[in-house]
Design a protein around this motif. Structure first.
Motif, PDB file in Angstrom:
ATOM      1  N   THR A  95     -10.070   5.079  27.611  1.00  0.00           N
ATOM      2  CA  THR A  95     -10.420   4.400  26.363  1.00  0.00           C
ATOM      3  C   THR A  95     -10.444   2.903  26.630  1.00  0.00           C
ATOM      4  OG1 THR A  95      -9.904   4.258  24.004  1.00  0.00           O
ATOM      5  CG2 THR A  95      -8.026   4.284  25.517  1.00  0.00           C
ATOM      6  N   THR A  96     -10.439   2.079  25.573  1.00  0.00           N
ATOM      7  CA  THR A  96     -10.428   0.634  25.764  1.00  0.00           C
ATOM      8  C   THR A  96      -9.236   0.021  25.040  1.00  0.00           C
ATOM      9  OG1 THR A  96     -11.624  -0.162  23.795  1.00  0.00           O
ATOM     10  CG2 THR A  96     -12.953   0.766  25.598  1.00  0.00           C
ATOM     11  N   LYS A  97      -8.959  -1.230  25.348  1.00  0.00           N
ATOM     12  CA  LYS A  97      -7.842  -1.935  24.726  1.00  0.00           C
ATOM     13  C   LYS A  97      -8.171  -2.421  23.319  1.00  0.00           C
ATOM     14  CE  LYS A  97      -5.829  -3.529  29.098  1.00  0.00           C
ATOM     15  NZ  LYS A  97      -5.477  -4.705  29.944  1.00  0.00           N
ATOM     16  N   ILE A  98      -9.422  -2.285  22.882  1.00  0.00           N
ATOM     17  CA  ILE A  98      -9.809  -2.831  21.575  1.00  0.00           C
ATOM     18  C   ILE A  98     -10.156  -1.742  20.563  1.00  0.00           C
ATOM     19  CG2 ILE A  98     -10.632  -4.990  22.593  1.00  0.00           C
ATOM     20  CD1 ILE A  98     -13.516  -3.904  22.102  1.00  0.00           C
ATOM     21  N   GLU A  99      -9.767  -0.511  20.841  1.00  0.00           N
ATOM     22  CA  GLU A  99     -10.055   0.582  19.917  1.00  0.00           C
ATOM     23  C   GLU A  99      -9.280   0.418  18.605  1.00  0.00           C
ATOM     24  OE1 GLU A  99     -12.360   3.181  20.612  1.00  0.00           O
ATOM     25  OE2 GLU A  99     -12.732   1.736  22.224  1.00  0.00           O
ATOM     26  N   HIS A 100      -9.747   1.103  17.579  1.00  0.00           N
ATOM     27  CA  HIS A 100      -8.991   1.195  16.335  1.00  0.00           C
ATOM     28  C   HIS A 100      -7.693   1.925  16.630  1.00  0.00           C
ATOM     29  CE1 HIS A 100      -7.913   2.532  12.268  1.00  0.00           C
ATOM     30  NE2 HIS A 100      -8.676   1.539  11.831  1.00  0.00           N
ATOM     31  N   HIS A 101      -6.659   1.616  15.843  1.00  0.00           N
ATOM     32  CA  HIS A 101      -5.357   2.239  16.100  1.00  0.00           C
ATOM     33  C   HIS A 101      -5.381   3.759  15.919  1.00  0.00           C
ATOM     34  CE1 HIS A 101      -3.833  -1.953  15.775  1.00  0.00           C
ATOM     35  NE2 HIS A 101      -3.017  -1.504  16.705  1.00  0.00           N
ATOM     36  N   ALA A 102      -6.353   4.289  15.199  1.00  0.00           N
ATOM     37  CA  ALA A 102      -6.465   5.741  15.070  1.00  0.00           C
ATOM     38  C   ALA A 102      -6.730   6.383  16.423  1.00  0.00           C
ATOM     39  CB  ALA A 102      -7.583   6.106  14.096  1.00  0.00           C
ATOM     40  N   VAL A 103      -7.394   5.660  17.316  1.00  0.00           N
ATOM     41  CA  VAL A 103      -7.625   6.134  18.681  1.00  0.00           C
ATOM     42  C   VAL A 103      -6.488   5.705  19.592  1.00  0.00           C
ATOM     43  CG1 VAL A 103      -9.095   5.871  20.725  1.00  0.00           C
ATOM     44  CG2 VAL A 103     -10.131   6.319  18.494  1.00  0.00           C
ATOM     45  N   LEU A 104      -6.111   4.427  19.519  1.00  0.00           N
ATOM     46  CA  LEU A 104      -5.063   3.919  20.415  1.00  0.00           C
ATOM     47  C   LEU A 104      -3.752   4.671  20.246  1.00  0.00           C
ATOM     48  CD1 LEU A 104      -5.558   0.032  20.278  1.00  0.00           C
ATOM     49  CD2 LEU A 104      -6.088   1.573  22.178  1.00  0.00           C
ATOM     50  N   ASN A 105      -3.331   4.883  19.015  1.00  0.00           N
ATOM     51  CA  ASN A 105      -2.050   5.562  18.801  1.00  0.00           C
ATOM     52  C   ASN A 105      -2.125   7.052  19.123  1.00  0.00           C
ATOM     53  OD1 ASN A 105      -0.736   3.225  18.120  1.00  0.00           O
ATOM     54  ND2 ASN A 105      -1.028   3.467  15.916  1.00  0.00           N
ATOM     55  N   ALA A 106      -3.305   7.639  18.977  1.00  0.00           N
ATOM     56  CA  ALA A 106      -3.487   9.028  19.408  1.00  0.00           C
ATOM     57  C   ALA A 106      -3.345   9.119  20.926  1.00  0.00           C
ATOM     58  CB  ALA A 106      -4.850   9.547  18.955  1.00  0.00           C
ATOM     59  N   CYS A 107      -3.907   8.140  21.628  1.00  0.00           N
ATOM     60  CA  CYS A 107      -3.812   8.122  23.095  1.00  0.00           C
ATOM     61  C   CYS A 107      -2.372   7.883  23.546  1.00  0.00           C
ATOM     62  CB  CYS A 107      -4.729   7.051  23.671  1.00  0.00           C
ATOM     63  SG  CYS A 107      -6.492   7.465  23.602  1.00  0.00           S
ATOM     64  N   ARG A 108      -1.674   7.011  22.832  1.00  0.00           N
ATOM     65  CA  ARG A 108      -0.271   6.761  23.188  1.00  0.00           C
ATOM     66  C   ARG A 108       0.580   8.011  22.971  1.00  0.00           C
ATOM     67  NH1 ARG A 108      -1.019   1.064  20.199  1.00  0.00           N
ATOM     68  NH2 ARG A 108      -1.742  -0.145  22.011  1.00  0.00           N
ATOM     69  N   TYR A 109       0.265   8.755  21.933  1.00  0.00           N
ATOM     70  CA  TYR A 109       0.969  10.020  21.713  1.00  0.00           C
ATOM     71  C   TYR A 109       0.697  10.976  22.879  1.00  0.00           C
ATOM     72  CZ  TYR A 109       1.704  14.792  20.199  1.00  0.00           C
ATOM     73  OH  TYR A 109       2.084  16.116  20.165  1.00  0.00           O
ATOM     74  N   LEU A 110      -0.556  11.046  23.299  1.00  0.00           N
ATOM     75  CA  LEU A 110      -0.906  11.936  24.410  1.00  0.00           C
ATOM     76  C   LEU A 110      -0.174  11.537  25.687  1.00  0.00           C
ATOM     77  CD1 LEU A 110      -4.742  12.405  23.786  1.00  0.00           C
ATOM     78  CD2 LEU A 110      -2.949  14.133  23.552  1.00  0.00           C
ATOM     79  N   GLU A 111      -0.010  10.232  25.898  1.00  0.00           N
ATOM     80  CA  GLU A 111       0.762   9.784  27.061  1.00  0.00           C
ATOM     81  C   GLU A 111       2.196  10.303  26.991  1.00  0.00           C
ATOM     82  OE1 GLU A 111      -0.486   5.611  28.840  1.00  0.00           O
ATOM     83  OE2 GLU A 111      -0.336   5.463  26.657  1.00  0.00           O
TER      84      GLU A 111
END
Length: 381
Positions: A95-111
């Motif tokens: 993904t990218t560092k500038i995504e909406h938090h709906a994507v960023l926080n989903a990715c952080r959960y997956l991590e």
């Protein structure tokens, strides 16, 4: 005091025709669309018509549209659903560092549950580097999720080129098109997008409804367990009035597509011209060529954004410092930080102006004068 709303990227006023369409459903089609009696069939007809309209707008098949509660659910459904459905093929996501938090926080959960996520950098225009994406791709990459256009600075990413890069790779391609929808001619077939998220309230539709496009054959693990609505992909009784409101908003956006873009480009020029006339020092954040016409992110050197926002609000002009989902937070914009670095003052001295329904050339010019006078006063104080 007349107020001027310049925060349409956060949410938009609902169009009167959308309200009328929804009222008709509330009054005449209260049935459950899963019921087989006449009341259910009447509601189902509204639902089927809406799916047809939405699919035409993006060049998809009707059965590839899943109605949701909005952009966040659509993003979560795509990112989490794809990750868990494809975990046997790998656990790497890009993904990218500038995504909406709906994507960023989903990715952080997956991590947190064992997935590996690569966060791509962007340049000072907010644009990704395709060569960095190509280098980041691995055999075990199962999903690439990159927003169509950024909601804070308006930079439009090279979506066609990204899709072409993934053509012979196993990774699915998801794009958050929440801010781009209605401002860019979207075609999921021409661009080979597998998953696309959208919400109604960004295009003068109701809040609480959106959709996820899922290319035929793409499997997602459902995060909601219940009935078999939406072809077993999203449980829960459909919000028929909201979906009809979404349909009407999509139809209006399609009809007004070209005239709206020309109008907003004109508003950008008008506002910048007024600032120039008043000798305001400012710079535009975002890409000078690839941008959404309705978003104008401005950096005012030496200005504290919280003070500026408060003074503009008192003067009757509503703008924001970035994503509405982080409103009230004193944290700097993660988008501007990714673009300019954590030590740059741009994240603390920039505002987002966004145009939309109900504005005129005169109101934009008036707003420009108020912004110019406010910035000059704060700079001199």
């Amino acid at each position: 005091m007349k107020s001027i709303y310049l925060d349409h990227a956060a949410t938009t006023p609902i169009h009167p025709d959308v309200v009328s369409a929804m009222v008709e459903v509330y009054q005449n089609a209260f049935g459950n669309p899963s019921s087989i009696h006449q009341y259910g069939r009447a509601a189902r007809k509204y639902l089927d018509n809406a799916r047809e309209t939405v699919s035409r707008m993006i060049g998809s098949k009707p059965n590839e549209i899943v109605f949701t509660s909005g952009g966040t659910e659509s993003d979560n459904m795509a990112v989490l659903g794809a990750a868990f459905a494809r975990k046997d093929h790998g656990k790497h996501i890009i993904t990218t560092k500038i995504e909406h938090h709906a994507v960023l926080n989903a990715c952080r959960y997956l991590e947190s549950v064992g997935f590996d996520v690569t966060y791509l950098d962007v340049n000072q225009n907010g644009m990704i580097d395709l060569s960095q994406l190509e280098r980041a791709l691995r055999k075990d990459t199962i999903l690439v999720t990159i927003m169509y256009a950024n909601n804070e600075v308006g930079t439009v990413q090279p979506i066609r080129e990204i899709a072409a890069l993934l053509e012979n790779h196993q990774a699915l391609f998801h794009t958050d098109a929440v801010q781009a929808f209605g401002m860019i001619d979207l075609d999921v077939c021409e661009t080979a997008i597998d998953l696309l998220s959208m919400t109604a309230h960004k295009i003068n539709g109701p809040k609480g409804v959106g959709f996820l496009y899922i290319r035929e054959g793409v499997q997602l693990v459902s995060r909601a367990h219940g009935g078999e609505q939406e072809r077993k992909r999203r449980a829960g009784t459909q919000n028929v009035p909201g979906i009809v409101g979404l349909e009407k908003a999509v139809a209006i956006a399609s009809e007004q597509f070209l005239t709206k873009i020309d109008k907003y480009i004109g508003y950008r020029k008008t506002l910048c011209h007024v600032l120039d006339q008043h000798h305001v020092k400012y710079e535009i954040n975002g890409d000078p060529e690839h941008y959404l016409p309705h978003i104008l992110n401005l950096y005012f050197p030496g200005i504290q954004v919280e003070t500026l926002l408060m003074n503009l609000d008192l003067a009757g002009v509503a703008v924001s410092s970035g994503s509405a989902c982080t409103a009230g937070s004193v944290e700097p914009s993660h988008v501007l930080t990714a673009m300019f670095g954590k030590d740059s003052d741009r994240a603390y001295s920039s505002i987002r102006i966004s145009f939309g329904y109900g504005l005129t050339e005169e109101t934009v010019e008036e707003a420009g004068k108020i912004i110019a006078e406010t910035v000059n006063r704060l700079t001199q104080s």
